[in-house]
Design an enzyme around this catalytic site. Structure first.
Site, short mmCIF file in Angstrom:
data_model
loop_
_atom_site.label_atom_id
_atom_site.label_comp_id
_atom_site.label_asym_id
_atom_site.label_seq_id
_atom_site.Cartn_x
_atom_site.Cartn_y
_atom_site.Cartn_z
CB SER A 40 -0.96 0.02 1.19
OG SER A 40 -0.27 0.26 2.39
CE LYS A 79 -2.83 2.17 4.95
NZ LYS A 79 -2.57 1.37 3.80
#
Length: 179
Positions: A40, A79
């Protein structure tokens, strides 16, 4: 056992106890290694890379663009902070707008090219949404394959931020700061 041997063992035991205590404090409160799992954050961070996470000095001052580790229910996530508390976040035509102002995301250039080659946009249109007080909006750099605030993680509370990513330390051939 003679007295000299006993004193030497005692000294070694004391030294080991202090060393383990310092290691515990450093790892718990200051710095900790973290293994990136999944794609990701590619190409910024790669699957199975090891990063050093700064747990010290986590203040109210998180910056847009910082890479953070988030404590999840079953697993942790890595993230990038996109929206700060009170920000209005919107994506139109694969461009990010924060509070109505275009925000350049240079770290997405490689992924954006790949998405265009596939005939798609890297980040689907959404918003505008307003980030609630004391929460953050996060996304992965590999937007086509990221579970983030758009699709499952929701807004992130400050208390769920474990730390800030500082640098990749393994593999040794690719040591670098995380930006």
């Amino acid at each position: 056992m003679n007295l000299k041997t006993k004193n030497e063992l005692k000294s070694w035991g004391k030294s080991l106890f202090i060393a383990f205590g310092i290691a515990f404090v450093v790892r718990t409160f200051l710095f900790s290694p973290y293994i990136v799992e999944g794609a990701s954050m590619e190409p910024t961070l790669h699957n199975q890379e090891k990063i050093m996470v700064n747990k010290f000095n986590l203040t109210d001052r998180f910056n847009r663009g910082e890479i953070i580790i988030i404590k999840g229910k079953e697993e942790n996530y890595v993230k990038r902070i996109i929206g700060l508390p009170g920000d209005k976040v919107e994506v139109k035509n694969d461009k990010l707008y924060i509070n109505g102002v275009f925000f350049e995301e240079s770290y997405l250039s490689q992924n954006r090219k790949l998405a265009e080659q596939m005939g798609s946009k890297l980040t689907g249109d959404f918003g505008p949404i307003t980030v609630p007080k004391n929460k953050f909006f996060v996304m992965g750099d590999n937007r086509l394959y990221s579970k983030d605030s758009r699709n499952g993680l929701g807004y992130i509370q400050k208390e769920d931020i474990v730390g800030q990513s500082e640098f990749v330390f393994f593999p040794f051939s690719d040591i670098r700061p995380t930006e």
